[in-house]
Each structure stands twice: as structure tokens, then as C-alpha cells.
Write an enzyme that holds these catalytic residues in place. Structure first.
Site, PDB file in Angstrom:
ATOM      1  N   LYS A 184       0.774  -1.056   0.005  1.00  0.00           N
ATOM      2  CA  LYS A 184      -0.592   0.497  -0.204  1.00  0.00           C
ATOM      3  C   LYS A 184       0.889   1.164   0.144  1.00  0.00           C
ATOM      4  O   LYS A 184       1.682   1.367   0.598  1.00  0.00           O
ATOM      5  CB  LYS A 184      -0.606  -0.089   1.299  1.00  0.00           C
ATOM      6  CG  LYS A 184      -1.792   1.132   1.327  1.00  0.00           C
ATOM      7  CD  LYS A 184      -2.628   1.372   2.459  1.00  0.00           C
ATOM      8  CE  LYS A 184      -4.310   1.774   2.867  1.00  0.00           C
ATOM      9  NZ  LYS A 184      -4.620   1.582   4.174  1.00  0.00           N
ATOM     10  N   SER A 211     -10.169   1.438   2.957  1.00  0.00           N
ATOM     11  CA  SER A 211      -9.181   2.646   1.617  1.00  0.00           C
ATOM     12  C   SER A 211      -7.798   1.460   0.965  1.00  0.00           C
ATOM     13  O   SER A 211      -7.027   2.020  -0.037  1.00  0.00           O
ATOM     14  CB  SER A 211      -8.469   3.737   2.383  1.00  0.00           C
ATOM     15  OG  SER A 211      -7.206   3.298   3.799  1.00  0.00           O
ATOM     16  N   SER A 231     -10.008  -0.808   6.644  1.00  0.00           N
ATOM     17  CA  SER A 231      -9.852  -0.157   5.590  1.00  0.00           C
ATOM     18  C   SER A 231      -8.465  -1.805   4.698  1.00  0.00           C
ATOM     19  O   SER A 231      -8.931  -2.027   3.549  1.00  0.00           O
ATOM     20  CB  SER A 231      -8.548   0.560   5.365  1.00  0.00           C
ATOM     21  OG  SER A 231      -8.968   1.823   5.512  1.00  0.00           O
TER      22      SER A 231
END
Lengths: 100, 493, 477
Positions: free
Chosen positions: B90, B165, B189
Site C-alpha cells: 500500500k 481504503s 480498510s
């Protein structure tokens, strides 16, 4: 706190948060934040007398480090990432709000 | 609109196999890391244009890492338990010398002078980092629509969101761009995009994985965790990133747990005697019927594997959403103050007569709408006169939530809920009203507030053919139990 | 200094003390003054995204030492974030202790025995340094600024006094005493000129017995001289305003050393909403009772205790706050005095000799304690005059010699026999009848004239005290 969030509140908060907002943003944030805060009413209005706040989910204490020097990072690598460096330092526009 | 396309891989059969297979083969010299990487890059080349999972593909670096792994094997040196496994990161995890943006204009171009602890651990274990994945800006969002660099598409249906997210990491794994991935989970997330993309995602116990080098959203809630196709791969990845880190004061000072073995046990022996509680508040109202139907299937699988199942009320879960949307923005407002145009990242000097205006103009130009909204909300919640009513009160509610869960865990070993109230939604469906988007996190937020672990495991598809995940929750450091139970649900797929 | 028209000064001081640790408070960068800009930096003290703080054990230890030395309770404590934007603060918040500080509720005793209450002594991180570039070199009129983060994250303890101070002199004495205490604990190098100690003064005035007036916080007090000048200036400024019927605005004011004036900085009421909340990246500090006791027990004697011991060594003839005793403690020469007393020297004589002749720690280090004691004994036994004793002492320090008797012999020193002294005094009286008449009439200053003449006549061998005694006897005083 039951009174509704005003446009003036939003302007004040934007100043605290260092965010330049246009009129349209002030307008929409006033509505949106008031709406979110209205949803938070269940939390805000709860009777929590005698409840200890939890700042942190872990019950750790005294996490300490030995006082021993270790190498940091090379300033050239860091200054290379700066928007503006001068004389091995970070250059910023003039600072207001001190002596008058 | 053109017909939806799909870019999903199935890994249980054929190439490239599970992460565990890859590492076993590479370590044994049956396959090379370079070949494994080439398979993944072939998929990236074919489909990344449609999916947009990555902010940056690390083509050269990954090639070098893979070659190093192969060289080690050739020299008779074990490259580590994650040897040759392509992993996606990420883009809120710091990577030394490699752009780390948090999908924000304000950090565009920033190359950290250091790597996150988890990134170092992955490299040390022989994993190969293939790229930095897209996210909602600063991890604030549930659809990856808040990325400054454009949304990621759900590999199962390109008209749908991948969740967020960590949507880029979830999509990268689902699309076969990486075998496994790291995400961060502040309110769901990892778990929500895992559910929407049909893969496994886990939020570990707060403090199990070092946060050093994870760009903070809400420090007391953030936790790094794994994405994988299988429960065992998730366990393998978690096992290799968990464990004490002296650079993170909130890191639990205990040896990393043994997790892969727990998965294998669960798969082989089932979960005899495991007490499973269905959370009443999160298994009825607000959940779509196909999601609830798959929850029933998961419960049946656990029961068949030896679990006893009951219902439990965790009343304070109703307060979680409100408490979260006070605590997280408050912490975020402070964590994001440092993006001021002085030391790194964007600076907007134009029209600024002084440093105050430079800062305010930089932040106005560099942050997207949702980030600004949360900074404003958090600043307000902490400001004089409102602290007690909002932030202080939310912290007390957090105590109530923790106590509520503690009571539930006296009766039950694990709790079960849907991961997301619905399957993946279409782009733009929930962007008009912020609160509608926030509601998608209703099942996942409680474990962040409690600091407890939770896992989302795929359990079939909904009426629209899109994946549905179920969520298992447990008390602190119950990862092994959760993974064992998740393996049982997975086995029925 | 009393204020005009019966106004009373009320001062509370906030002293920021940089701790003498090897490393910064939350990272392992060197805590080092004067290095090249931006050389002691890392992701943590630069506030880079993703970095996390880890608390320095020694910073806590020093904070506890300071608290114990100031008679505070050492309490379980947490860190807060104090949020405000400023370019010298890498995270745009300062990690500090707000409502649960590590040390609370102590006091500092001034040499004269007056106690100033200590509200708290809490830990926090220092900021970087900003240099304002432009014609003036000051912030006002600067075109731009340059920031160096070497100092960012240096550990500080902020010691907040209660508003107990009533004169500028007392404020100065408080800072001097606090500095001695901080140095004694090992927590600080005490160098005000390097910014190791930085003082802010909260100043207000009132009529005695009335409520506290509105206070102003004075910053940029870089020396004890600035401190007293600034307080006096500010008090008079406030009195003039009050007497003119104007309101005092609560604000932060900047002391300008050249002008000798304070001037307004940004108004405190305006934008100072610090939005404190518990720092989620750090865990609480909860020192065990054992740790607290170990820190307390390991503390060296504090200046007040040392002054008391010295006073006792003089049999109470000199007060703990007397100038010679304060000088000796300041210079760390107590061991010399107490050692000489242990070797049979007279305490009061030892204190006076050390305070007046030895003076500095450097000189004291050159002096053999037993030899110094022997010198005091010789003087007490009138084997040496005061002047001779001083000369011997100077030579002992110059040559690091340990035997005063040998020096006295080599120099031909011996106190004048009392019979010879009587003859000398009588000769001098006969030679100066007019002066002797004045002495008889009670003009004791004339005694000095006779002593000087006796010294000259004897080549320095006459004992001034003996001569004075004989004169007084002859004059019937």
C-alpha cells in the site's frame, strides 16, 4: 454544544487547521460537518459519568529507549526533498505574527 | 456503458499457485523467483490499465530482488520463508528512495530516506515488492475513489469499486498482479476491500505489527495487515511481519505467534468446541439479504466443523460509527499537520505573503475534499470548548465498547458478522453524502476501537455475482483462533 | 527594588531546561549544541511521515532527578500533543506534558530561606532554530527564514514556578539557585548563553492584598541581567497603564535587550487554541516506587543543603545565605572548607579564606586540604599574621605546595612577638599624637592609619589584629 455549527465556526476551524477555503467550500463544510456532528449526537449526549477514557487500546507503560547515539539520515538526502533549501537549511517565506 | 470485464485469477489450481506454494518451490529450486515475477508482470501488463491497482510498479527493483533470491538459492542459502513471493505494498508504507505518496498531491514525488519496518521484514524474508498500490488519500475512504491519482476498479467488475481504503492492494491480489499484499486498516480498510474483492484480509491486534513507516492516519487505530488469496497465505505473511519493534512504542513486546500451523490445524481438525457468537446488532438491520444469507452459510460451516453457535448482543456497537468519526479525524487532524510545505512534498508559494499563507495555500491545494473534511471535523472536535463533548466523550465510549466486547468474549471465543453490509457498489454511488460512505464501515470499525483482531474471509457471492466476505472477531492476540476458524469457512468454498 | 506608589510585583517564572542527555528525547540523534546545520537529524526528529517516537530513558531519569531535587511528587504521567503550526516544529505539534506532568507540587528554597512554590516540572521536546534573513536579522523586517532542525527533539524539562516571586532580585536569585540545582543533578550544563536554560517571566502588578492583576509573559530573557531589567521595565509599564486607567492586555511580550523595552508579540487570546490531546504514539510513564526512591537516594547534596552544612561548620556564625557561603557553594569549594575543618581548621576562618582568596574551583583544585588546614591552625595560633597567611596561601596555590610552615620559614614569616608589638605601638603613638587624640575621641577609623604604619615599620610582620587591640587598649576604648 447542541447549537448548530455555524459558518463562523468553519472559518475559525479552517484558520486553526491552516486550510485556505473558498466560499463554496465554507458553505459545503458548514452543512456536512453539522450533519456528521448531528450523527455524533448519540455519543455526545451519552451519560458517561464515572467512565475512564481510553486513549489507547494497549495497557503498556514505560516503553523506553537507551540513551545511545545512532546515526540519523544524511542531510543531502533530506534537503534534496525540500521544496526550497538554502545554506544547508530549509528556506521558508517570512514569518508573521511576532514583534509588532 | 460497455459490458463489465473481469480480471480475476484463481490461485488454488495451476499457476502461479498460492504464496505458500511459491515460497516452497523457490526455496527448493523447483521454480525461480524471476519466473514467478514474470508471470505476475504479464498479468500487470495485460490488465493494470483496466484495474489501476498501482501508483507505481517497481519493475526494475522487483527484478533485482527476484534475481537476488534466485542467486541465494543457487548458492545454497535459504532466502527466507517468503522467498520469491511477489508482494504489493500500500502506498502509505515508506520505501527508501521510492516514491511514497499516500495517493495525495501533497506528497507527490516524495522519496522517504527510510523504509517501514514491515517493508524491511518482507525484504529480509525474501519477498519481492512489485509495486506501491493505490488508496483513498491518506487512507481516508471506503472505495479508493478519494485517490488523487484516480480510482482503482474492482477486478470482478470494472464498474464497481474495490472498496477502500486499501483498494489497490486488494485489487492487485485479486487480479493476480501480486500474490499477497500489505494494507493498513483504521476502520476496515483491509477487511472491507478484501470482502469486496473476494480475498482474505486481516486486521491484527493493535500492536502486533509495527507501525514504524506507516504514514499515520489515526494513530491509536491504524494497524498493518495482510491480503492474500488463502487464509494460509494471510497467516504466512502475518507471521513474517508480526513481532516486537523497538522503533514503535506501541508494539507488543512478545514473540510473533505461530499462525500457519493454526490454519493447517483448523483445516484438518475443524473447530471442535469453538464457541461462536453472532452479533445481533450487526446481523440484521442495514445488511443486505444476500450478505446475511452468506453469513448463515459461514455459520453452518463452523457448526458442521464442531463449533457451538449462539447469539450475542454487543450493544455499544451502535455507538462505534459516531465514536470513530470523532476519534479518527481528531487524530488525523494532528497527524496531517506536518504537510505544511516546509520540509518535503508540495509547496504552493504563489500568492502567499508569508509562511502562514504558504502553509494554508499548500494544504488547500494538496489535500483532497475528504481529507480536508476530516481535518476540519477533527480540528473542531479537539478545539476549545468542544473537546469534552466530542473527543473526550468518544474516548469514554471507547472504554464502553472495550468492556462490552470483553463481556461477549466471556461467553464466546469468536464473534461473527458480515464484513460489509453490501457487495461492491458502483462508482459514484456513495460519494454525494459523506455519511452514506461512512456507513459501509459499520461492521469493521468496532475491532479498531477495541484494538482487537478481525479477519474477512470470502464466502461465496451475492445476487449480483460479486464476492461476499464474512468477518470473524476475537479478543486481543487471538489471531491463531481466528485464522483456524477462517480456514474452516474457506474450506467450504 | 520597591515599586512606586505601593504597587506590588507578582512574578512567576517558566524555565526551560535542556537536558544533558546524549540523544534527543524521542530518537537516537545526538543532542549536541553548535554542530553544522541539519546534521543531527533523522525521520523521527524531522517529523517525516510514518516515523514514531520512542522515549529516552535518560530523559525520564533526569526529569525525575529535577523533580526530586525540587521536592516535587513524581507522578505517573502521559504526553500530549500541543497543536500549532510553526516552521521550526517538524510535526506542527509539540509533544509535551499537559495535565498529567511527571513532577508536581514542589518548592525551591532561596539562599535567604524564602521558598518559591513549584507548580510542575514537565517534559517536552525542543523546537528547531529559525534564522531570520534580511536587513535587520530580526523576525520583523525579515525577507525569509532558514530552519535548522538539529535542536528539534532535544529533551526539555519546563519548570513552572507559582507566582510567589515579589522582586526582580528574587527572580534573579531563583534562576541562579535553580541553575545550581539543575547542574548539581547532572540534568543540565546550565549554560544560559547556549540556550540550555531559557527563562520566560509572567509579570503582573497589584496593590497588596488585592487579586492578581492581568499578567504578561515576557520572552527572550537570555541572561540574569535581562531578566531583572525586563521585569522592572515591564512592572513600570503596567503600573503606568493602570495609573492612567488603562487595561492590561494579557499577551506575550518580547524583551529587546538593546532598547531595554518589552514589545507585544502575537496576542495570546487570538489564535492560541492548542487542541491538546493524549499523544497516541507514546505510552504512559509510570515509574515504580523503587525507581523513584533510587533516583531520590542517588541525588547529590543540593546547594541549600550544602550551604546549611557550611553554616554549621562556622558554628552558625555565618548564615547559610551569607555571601561567602553562597560563593563557596557556587564554586563547588565546600569540600575544601569541610575538609579543612575536619583537619582541625577553624570553620569561619576557612570560609572566609576560601571565599576571598581561593575563589574559584580551579584555584581550589590546586590546594592541598591538609596543608590548607595547617595554615589555618598556624594563623589561629598567631604564628602568622593575616597578611602573611594570605601570602602563604597564594604560594601554596601557585606551587601546589602542601606545607605552609616550610613556606613561612622560607619567607622568614613569623608573627611579631607581642612585646615587640607593644613597643612598636607605643613608638607610633608618640610619633603621631594628634592622630592618637582623634582615636581617643572615638574616631576608630584612625586605627587603620596606625595599623598601616605598623605594617610598614615591621615589614609586614605585625599582626593587624594585635596592633588594633593594643591601640584600643592604650586609647581606653
Amino acid at each position: 454544544m447542541s447549537e448548530r455549527l455555524t459558518r463562523a465556526d468553519v472559518v475559525h476551524v479552517a484558520r486553526l487547521a491552516r486550510l485556505t477555503l473558498g466560499d463554496a467550500e465554507v458553505q459545503s463544510f458548514t452543512l456536512e460537518l453539522a450533519d456528521i456532528l448531528a450523527h455524533a449526537h448519540d455519543v455526545a449526549s451519552l451519560d458517561t459519568a464515572g467512565v475512564v477514557p481510553t486513549a489507547h487500546p494497549l495497557p503498556l507503560v514505560n516503553v523506553l529507549r537507551a540513551d545511545v547515539i545512532r546515526p540519523g539520515v544524511d542531510r543531502t538526502e533530506v534537503l534534496a526533498m525540500a521544496p526550497w533549501a538554502e545554506d544547508d537549511r530549509f528556506r521558508v517565506p517570512k514569518i508573521l505574527g511576532e514583534t509588532t | 456503458m460497455s459490458a463489465p470485464t473481469r480480471t480475476v485469477v484463481t490461485v488454488s489450481t495451476g499457476d502461479p499457485g498460492t504464496a505458500a506454494n511459491i515460497a516452497a518451490d523457490v526455496r527448493a529450486g523447483r521454480r525461480t523467483a524471476v519466473d514467478v515475477l514474470a508471470q505476475h508482470f504479464a498479468r500487470i501488463d495485460a490488465h493494470e490499465g483496466d484495474v489501476h491497482a498501482f501508483n507505481l510498479v517497481l519493475r526494475q527493483q522487483a527484478g533485482e530482488q527476484a534475481a537476488t533470491v534466485d542467486a541465494a538459492v543457487a548458492a545454497g542459502i535459504d532466502p527466507g520463508p517468503l522467498a520469491g513471493i511477489p508482494v504489493a505494498l500500500k502506498d502509505n508504507l515508506c520505501t527508501r528512495g521510492i516514491e511514497t505518496t499516500c495517493s495525495s498531491r501533497i506528497l507527490e514525488g516524495w522519496k522517504p530516506p527510510y523504509s517501514a519496518t514491515v517493508v524491511q521484514r518482507l525484504a529480509a524474508a525474501g519477498a519481492v515488492a512489485v509495486g506501491k498500490t493505490n488508496l483513498d488519500e491518506f487512507a481516508m475512504g471506503s472505495s479508493t475513489e478519494n485517490s488523487a491519482f484516480g480510482p482503482t476498479r474492482n477486478p470482478h467488475d470494472h464498474t464497481k469499486v474495490p472498496g477502500g481504503s486499501s483498494g489497490g492492494s486488494a485489487a492487485a491480489v485479486a487480479a493476480g498482479f501480486a500474490s499477497i499484499a500489505l494494507g493498513s486498516d483504521t476502520g476496515g480498510s483491509i477487511r472491507q476491500p478484501a470482502s469486496l474483492c473476494g480475498i482474505v484480509g486481516m486486521k491484527p491486534t493493535y500492536g502486533l505489527v509495527s507501525r514504524y513507516g506507516l504514514v499515520a492516519y489515526a494513530s491509536s487505530l491504524d494497524q498493518i495487515g495482510p491480503f492474500a488469496h488463502t487464509v494460509e497465505d494471510a497467516a504466512l505473511l502475518l507471521e513474517n511481519i508480526a513481532g516486537h519493534d523497538p522503533a514503535d512504542s506501541t508494539s507488543i513486546d512478545a514473540p510473533p505467534p505461530s499462525l500457519v500451523a493454526a490454519v493447517r490445524r483448523g483445516r484438518a481438525d475443524g473447530v471442535p468446541g469453538l464457541r461462536v457468537g453472532i452479533v445481533e446488532e450487526l446481523s440484521g438491520e442495514g445488511m443486505s439479504s444476500d450478505v446475511l444469507a452468506r453469513l448463515d452459510v459461514a455459520v453452518d460451516r463452523l457448526r458442521t466443523a464442531g463449533a457451538t453457535v449462539g447469539h450475542v448482543s454487543v450493544e455499544s456497537t451502535k455507538l462505534c460509527l459516531s465514536a470513530y468519526y470523532l476519534i479518527a479525524p481528531a487524530e488525523a487532524s494532528s497527524n496531517l499537520s506536518r504537510y505544511d510545505g516546509v520540509r518535503y512534498g508540495l509547496r504552493v508559494s504563489q500568492g502567499a505573503a508569508n509562511v502562514e499563507e504558504m502553509m494554508a495555500n499548500t494544504r488547500a491545494a494538496g489535500f483532497g475534499a475528504e481529507v480536508k473534511r476530516r481535518i476540519m471535523l477533527g480540528t473542531y472536535a479537539l478545539s476549545a470548548g468542544y473537546y469534552d463533548a466530542y473527543y473526550g466523550q468518544a474516548q469514554k465510549v471507547r472504554t464502553l465498547i472495550i468492556e462490552d466486547f470483553r463481556r461477549a468474549y466471556q461467553q464466546f471465543d469468536v464473534l461473527i458478522t458480515p464484513t460489509s453490509p453490501t457487495t461492491a457498489f458502483s462508482f459514484g454511488d456513495k460519494t454525494a453524502d459523506p455519511f452514506t460512505m461512512y456507513l459501509t464501515d459499520v461492521c469493521t470499525i468496532p475491532s479498531n476501537l477495541a484494538g482487537d483482531p478481525a479477519i474477512s474471509v470470502p464466502c461465496g457471492v451475492g445476487d449480483d455475482g460479486m464476492p461476499i466476505g464474512v468477518q470473524l472477531l476475537g479478543p486481543a492476540l487471538s489471531e491463531a483462533v481466528l485464522l483456524g476458524a477462517a480456514a474452516v469457512i474457506e474450506k467450504g468454498n | 527594588m520597591a515599586l512606586k506608589n505601593g504597587w506590588e510585583l507578582v512574578v512567576g517564572l517558566e524555565v526551560h531546561c535542556e537536558l544533558a542527555t546524549n540523544t534527543k528525547i524521542f530518537c537516537s540523534c545526538a543532542n549536541q549544541f553548535g554542530d553544522e546545520p541539519n546534521t543531527n537529524i533523522c525521520p523521527v526528529c524531522l517529523g517525516l511521515p510514518g516515523s514514531l517516537p520512542v522515549l529516552n530513558h535518560m530523559a525520564v531519569e533526569f526529569a525525575m532527578r529535577i523533580g526530586s531535587a525540587l521536592h516535587c511528587r513524581v507522578e505517573p504521567s502521559i504526553f500530549h500533543r500541543k497543536n500549532y503550526f510553526y516552521p521550526d516544529m517538524p510535526k506542527d505539534y509539540q509533544v509535551s506534558q499537559n495535565d498529567e506532568p511527571i513532577n508536581v507540587d514542589g518548592y525551591l528554597e532561596l539562599p535567604d530561606g524564602f521558598r518559591v512554590g513549584i507548580e510542575r516540572a514537565h517534559m517536552e521536546e525542543d523546537t528547531g532554530k529559525t534564522q531570520h534573513m534580511g536587513s535587520s536579522g530580526r523576525i520583523h523586517g525579515a525577507n525569509y527564514s532558514l530552519v535548522d532542525y538539529n535542536r528539534a527533539g532535544v529533551p526539555l524539562v519546563e519548570i513552572v514556578s507559582r507566582p510567589d516571586i515579589r522582586t526582580a532580585e528574587q527572580a534573579k536569585a531563583y534562576v541562579a539557585e535553580l541553575r545550581s540545582i539543575l547542574v548539581a543533578t547532572g540534568a543540565s550544563n546550565g549554560k544560559m548563553e547556549e540556550g540550555s536554560l531559557r527563562v520566560d517571566a509572567n509579570v503582573s502588578v497589584r496593590q497588596p492584598g488585592h487579586e492578581y492583576g492581568t499578567r504578561c509573559e515576557i520572552k527572550n530573557l537570555n541572561s540574569l541581567r535581562s531578566l531583572t531589567r525586563a521585569i522592572e521595565y515591564e512592572a513600570n509599564r503596567q503600573i503606568d497603564l493602570r495609573e492612567a486607567g488603562e487595561r492590561i492586555v494579557q499577551e506575550t511580550r518580547h524583551w529587546n535587550e538593546e532598547d531595554g523595552r518589552t514589545s507585544s508579540m502575537r496576542s495570546k487570546e487570538e489564535a492560541m487554541d492548542y487542541r491538546y490531546f493524549p499523544e497516541p504514539d507514546l505510552v504512559p510513564i509510570a515509574p515504580s516506587a523503587e525507581w523513584v526512591a533510587a533516583v531520590r537516594d542517588a541525588l547529590p547534596l543540593m546547594p541549600a543543603d550544602r550551604r546549611r552544612l557550611l553554616s554549621e561548620a562556622t558554628g552558625g556564625e555565618l548564615a547559610p545565605g551569607s555571601d561567602p557561603i553562597v560563593t563557596i557553594v557556587d564554586q563547588g569549594l565546600d569540600a575544601l572548607v569541610l575538609g579543612a575543618v575536619a583537619h582541625g581548621g577553624d570553620g569561619r576562618r576557612a570560609v572566609n579564606r576560601v571565599a576571598n582568596e581561593v575563589v574559584t574551583a580551579e584555584q581550589g583544585a590546586r590546594l592541598n586540604i591538609a596543608g590548607f588546614a595547617a595554615l589555618l591552625v598556624m594563623e589561629a595560633q598567631a604564628k602568622l599574621t593575616s597578611t602573611q597567611a594570605k601570602a602563604v596561601l597564594v604560594e601554596m596555590m601557585e606551587t601546589q605546595a602542601s606545607d605552609p610552615a616550610a613556606i613561612a620559614t622560607a619567607r622568614g614569616f613569623q608573627a611579631m612577638d607581642s612585646g615587640v608589638a607593644e613597643t612598636l605601638v607605643d613608638e607610633l603613638i608618640a610619633a603621631h599624637p594628634a592622630e592618637f587624640e582623634r582615636l581617643r575621641a572615638g574616631d576608630t577609623k584612625v586605627a587603620g592609619f596606625f595599623v598601616g604604619a605598623a605594617m610598614k615599620a615591621s615589614g609586614g610582620k605585625a599582626d593587624g589584629k594585635l596592633v588594633t587591640g593594643l591601640l584600643r587598649q592604650r586609647a581606653g576604648l
